[in-house]
Design a protein around this motif. Structure first.
Motif, PDB file in Angstrom:
ATOM      1  N   LEU A  25     -10.194 -27.334  28.981  1.00  9.57           N
ATOM      2  CA  LEU A  25      -9.887 -28.648  28.415  1.00  9.57           C
ATOM      3  C   LEU A  25      -9.734 -29.722  29.487  1.00  9.57           C
ATOM      4  CD1 LEU A  25      -7.404 -27.542  25.622  1.00  9.57           C
ATOM      5  CD2 LEU A  25      -9.660 -28.611  25.273  1.00  9.57           C
ATOM      6  N   ALA A  26      -9.074 -29.406  30.574  1.00  6.08           N
ATOM      7  CA  ALA A  26      -8.865 -30.399  31.635  1.00  6.08           C
ATOM      8  C   ALA A  26     -10.202 -30.852  32.219  1.00  6.08           C
ATOM      9  CB  ALA A  26      -7.966 -29.831  32.730  1.00  6.08           C
ATOM     10  N   PHE A  27     -11.089 -29.902  32.492  1.00  4.35           N
ATOM     11  CA  PHE A  27     -12.404 -30.259  33.026  1.00  4.35           C
ATOM     12  C   PHE A  27     -13.162 -31.118  32.016  1.00  4.35           C
ATOM     13  CE2 PHE A  27     -16.899 -29.920  33.702  1.00  4.35           C
ATOM     14  CZ  PHE A  27     -17.049 -29.957  35.076  1.00  4.35           C
ATOM     15  N   ALA A  28     -13.200 -30.656  30.780  1.00  4.71           N
ATOM     16  CA  ALA A  28     -13.964 -31.366  29.749  1.00  4.71           C
ATOM     17  C   ALA A  28     -13.415 -32.770  29.508  1.00  4.71           C
ATOM     18  CB  ALA A  28     -13.965 -30.562  28.453  1.00  4.71           C
ATOM     19  N   ARG A  29     -12.116 -32.916  29.464  1.00  3.99           N
ATOM     20  CA  ARG A  29     -11.539 -34.248  29.238  1.00  3.99           C
ATOM     21  C   ARG A  29     -11.923 -35.226  30.345  1.00  3.99           C
ATOM     22  NH1 ARG A  29      -6.185 -31.376  27.350  1.00  3.99           N
ATOM     23  NH2 ARG A  29      -6.567 -31.360  25.102  1.00  3.99           N
ATOM     24  N   GLN A  30     -11.989 -34.727  31.575  1.00  8.10           N
ATOM     25  CA  GLN A  30     -12.316 -35.611  32.686  1.00  8.10           C
ATOM     26  C   GLN A  30     -13.815 -35.828  32.848  1.00  8.10           C
ATOM     27  OE1 GLN A  30     -10.406 -34.706  36.380  1.00  8.10           O
ATOM     28  NE2 GLN A  30     -11.262 -36.508  37.374  1.00  8.10           N
ATOM     29  N   TRP A  31     -14.639 -34.791  32.673  1.00  2.94           N
ATOM     30  CA  TRP A  31     -16.038 -34.871  33.076  1.00  2.94           C
ATOM     31  C   TRP A  31     -17.062 -34.729  31.957  1.00  2.94           C
ATOM     32  CZ3 TRP A  31     -16.015 -36.998  37.512  1.00  2.94           C
ATOM     33  CH2 TRP A  31     -15.004 -36.713  38.429  1.00  2.94           C
ATOM     34  N   ASP A  32     -16.718 -34.116  30.844  1.00  2.00           N
ATOM     35  CA  ASP A  32     -17.699 -33.876  29.781  1.00  2.00           C
ATOM     36  C   ASP A  32     -16.983 -33.881  28.433  1.00  2.00           C
ATOM     37  OD1 ASP A  32     -19.906 -33.170  28.270  1.00  2.00           O
ATOM     38  OD2 ASP A  32     -20.324 -31.305  29.341  1.00  2.00           O
ATOM     39  N   PRO A  33     -16.445 -35.054  28.034  1.00  2.00           N
ATOM     40  CA  PRO A  33     -15.580 -35.112  26.856  1.00  2.00           C
ATOM     41  C   PRO A  33     -16.315 -35.115  25.511  1.00  2.00           C
ATOM     42  CG  PRO A  33     -15.728 -37.279  27.843  1.00  2.00           C
ATOM     43  CD  PRO A  33     -16.498 -36.339  28.735  1.00  2.00           C
ATOM     44  N   GLN A  34     -17.252 -34.212  25.361  1.00  2.00           N
ATOM     45  CA  GLN A  34     -17.910 -34.062  24.071  1.00  2.00           C
ATOM     46  C   GLN A  34     -16.998 -33.254  23.143  1.00  2.00           C
ATOM     47  OE1 GLN A  34     -22.384 -33.598  24.316  1.00  2.00           O
ATOM     48  NE2 GLN A  34     -21.778 -32.855  26.359  1.00  2.00           N
ATOM     49  N   TRP A  35     -17.075 -33.499  21.861  1.00  2.00           N
ATOM     50  CA  TRP A  35     -16.142 -32.940  20.890  1.00  2.00           C
ATOM     51  C   TRP A  35     -16.069 -31.420  20.934  1.00  2.00           C
ATOM     52  CZ3 TRP A  35     -18.069 -29.719  17.119  1.00  2.00           C
ATOM     53  CH2 TRP A  35     -19.465 -29.774  16.905  1.00  2.00           C
ATOM     54  N   PHE A  36     -17.165 -30.741  21.200  1.00  4.59           N
ATOM     55  CA  PHE A  36     -17.172 -29.275  21.199  1.00  4.59           C
ATOM     56  C   PHE A  36     -16.529 -28.687  22.456  1.00  4.59           C
ATOM     57  CE2 PHE A  36     -21.311 -31.103  22.088  1.00  4.59           C
ATOM     58  CZ  PHE A  36     -21.644 -30.602  23.331  1.00  4.59           C
ATOM     59  N   HIS A  37     -16.192 -29.563  23.413  1.00  2.00           N
ATOM     60  CA  HIS A  37     -15.463 -29.144  24.613  1.00  2.00           C
ATOM     61  C   HIS A  37     -13.982 -29.540  24.549  1.00  2.00           C
ATOM     62  CE1 HIS A  37     -19.260 -28.170  26.419  1.00  2.00           C
ATOM     63  NE2 HIS A  37     -19.591 -29.395  26.757  1.00  2.00           N
ATOM     64  N   VAL A  38     -13.642 -30.579  23.787  1.00  2.00           N
ATOM     65  CA  VAL A  38     -12.277 -31.125  23.850  1.00  2.00           C
ATOM     66  C   VAL A  38     -11.494 -31.099  22.537  1.00  2.00           C
ATOM     67  CG1 VAL A  38     -12.815 -32.631  25.809  1.00  2.00           C
ATOM     68  CG2 VAL A  38     -13.056 -33.519  23.471  1.00  2.00           C
ATOM     69  N   ASP A  39     -12.156 -30.985  21.410  1.00  2.00           N
ATOM     70  CA  ASP A  39     -11.480 -31.045  20.110  1.00  2.00           C
ATOM     71  C   ASP A  39     -11.503 -29.664  19.456  1.00  2.00           C
ATOM     72  OD1 ASP A  39     -10.762 -31.400  17.386  1.00  2.00           O
ATOM     73  OD2 ASP A  39     -11.612 -33.436  17.355  1.00  2.00           O
ATOM     74  N   LYS A  40     -10.397 -28.945  19.595  1.00  2.00           N
ATOM     75  CA  LYS A  40     -10.318 -27.563  19.127  1.00  2.00           C
ATOM     76  C   LYS A  40     -10.619 -27.437  17.634  1.00  2.00           C
ATOM     77  CE  LYS A  40      -7.472 -23.558  20.063  1.00  2.00           C
ATOM     78  NZ  LYS A  40      -6.255 -23.076  20.706  1.00  2.00           N
ATOM     79  N   GLU A  41     -10.072 -28.341  16.848  1.00  2.43           N
ATOM     80  CA  GLU A  41     -10.269 -28.270  15.399  1.00  2.43           C
ATOM     81  C   GLU A  41     -11.728 -28.533  15.021  1.00  2.43           C
ATOM     82  OE1 GLU A  41      -8.782 -30.661  11.493  1.00  2.43           O
ATOM     83  OE2 GLU A  41      -7.240 -30.122  12.969  1.00  2.43           O
ATOM     84  N   ALA A  42     -12.299 -29.602  15.543  1.00  3.98           N
ATOM     85  CA  ALA A  42     -13.699 -29.920  15.247  1.00  3.98           C
ATOM     86  C   ALA A  42     -14.628 -28.828  15.777  1.00  3.98           C
ATOM     87  CB  ALA A  42     -14.078 -31.269  15.840  1.00  3.98           C
ATOM     88  N   ALA A  43     -14.341 -28.322  16.982  1.00  2.00           N
ATOM     89  CA  ALA A  43     -15.170 -27.269  17.569  1.00  2.00           C
ATOM     90  C   ALA A  43     -15.133 -26.006  16.717  1.00  2.00           C
ATOM     91  CB  ALA A  43     -14.719 -26.969  18.994  1.00  2.00           C
ATOM     92  N   GLY A  44     -13.991 -25.738  16.098  1.00  2.00           N
ATOM     93  CA  GLY A  44     -13.870 -24.577  15.223  1.00  2.00           C
ATOM     94  C   GLY A  44     -14.780 -24.653  14.016  1.00  2.00           C
ATOM     95  N   GLN A  45     -15.122 -25.874  13.600  1.00  2.00           N
ATOM     96  CA  GLN A  45     -16.015 -26.077  12.460  1.00  2.00           C
ATOM     97  C   GLN A  45     -17.481 -26.227  12.893  1.00  2.00           C
ATOM     98  OE1 GLN A  45     -14.680 -25.840   9.350  1.00  2.00           O
ATOM     99  NE2 GLN A  45     -12.833 -25.384  10.520  1.00  2.00           N
ATOM    100  N   GLY A  46     -17.720 -26.274  14.183  1.00  3.79           N
ATOM    101  CA  GLY A  46     -19.070 -26.499  14.699  1.00  3.79           C
ATOM    102  C   GLY A  46     -19.887 -25.227  14.841  1.00  3.79           C
ATOM    103  N   ARG A  47     -21.080 -25.375  15.346  1.00  8.02           N
ATOM    104  CA  ARG A  47     -22.024 -24.271  15.498  1.00  8.02           C
ATOM    105  C   ARG A  47     -21.507 -23.120  16.356  1.00  8.02           C
ATOM    106  NH1 ARG A  47     -27.671 -25.185  14.490  1.00  8.02           N
ATOM    107  NH2 ARG A  47     -27.968 -27.253  13.592  1.00  8.02           N
ATOM    108  N   HIS A  48     -20.628 -23.422  17.319  1.00  6.38           N
ATOM    109  CA  HIS A  48     -20.141 -22.381  18.221  1.00  6.38           C
ATOM    110  C   HIS A  48     -18.866 -21.706  17.728  1.00  6.38           C
ATOM    111  CE1 HIS A  48     -23.180 -23.533  21.075  1.00  6.38           C
ATOM    112  NE2 HIS A  48     -22.758 -24.775  21.042  1.00  6.38           N
ATOM    113  N   GLY A  49     -18.272 -22.219  16.671  1.00  6.33           N
ATOM    114  CA  GLY A  49     -17.083 -21.590  16.094  1.00  6.33           C
ATOM    115  C   GLY A  49     -15.844 -21.681  16.967  1.00  6.33           C
TER     116      GLY A  49
END
Length: 162
Positions: A25-49
């Motif tokens: 999360l720390a890396f993603a928030r600073q360098w790659d803040p896409q939802w599937f890296h930073v938003d646990k709830e949204a990522a849980g509903q996404g293609r990667h589960g």
């Protein structure tokens, strides 16, 4: 490892490195803040589960493992780049990751005396057996002006102060 210790066909293994959710999360928030890296709830509903690490973070992990196992204390000073980089499978928090680096070629530059060139393939695998990263890197080594293996191992030697 020194440049002279590398040879074609050599396999160097390093790891494991365990990625924590806080690091992901720390890396993603600073360098790659896409939802599937930073938003646990949204990522849980996404293609990667669930949350997945940034591919750039997996490259950083590979770099750390390569430095710790092979490049620390060497004559390595730069890289002109990568031939390719492929993210084969997502990395998740809790994954334990190993590096397998295979030396493709070592040679001395014909036009730049004292320059050693290493081409190698890095593959990262998880404890689940998934290949998560595949890349081909070129590393450059300073072998000294005469082209020997006695060049500086650290660019901050007294001969070249920073």
């Amino acid at each position: 490892m020194k440049f002279a210790e590398f040879h074609a066909g050599q396999v160097i293994e390093a790891g494991p490195y365990e990625l924590t959710e806080d690091e992901l999360l720390a890396f993603a928030r600073q360098w790659d803040p896409q939802w599937f890296h930073v938003d646990k709830e949204a990522a849980g509903q996404g293609r990667h589960g669930g949350l997945i690490a940034s591919g750039w973070q997996t490259c950083g992990i590979a770099m750390r493992l390569a430095v710790d196992k092979a490049l620390a204390g060497s004559e390595s000073f730069a890289s002109p780049g990568l031939a390719y980089v492929k993210w084969r499978h997502p990395v998740r928090a809790g994954d334990r990751i190993w590096l397998k680096a295979t030396v493709i070629e070592t040679r001395r530059s014909g036009s730049k005396p004292g320059l050693g060139i290493l081409r190698w393939r890095w593959q990262l695998h998880t404890h689940h057996g998934h290949e998560v990263l595949d890349l081909e890197a070129t590393s450059l080594f300073d072998l000294g002006a005469a082209g020997g293996a006695d060049g500086p191992s650290d660019p901050r030697t007294p001969e070249t102060p920073r």
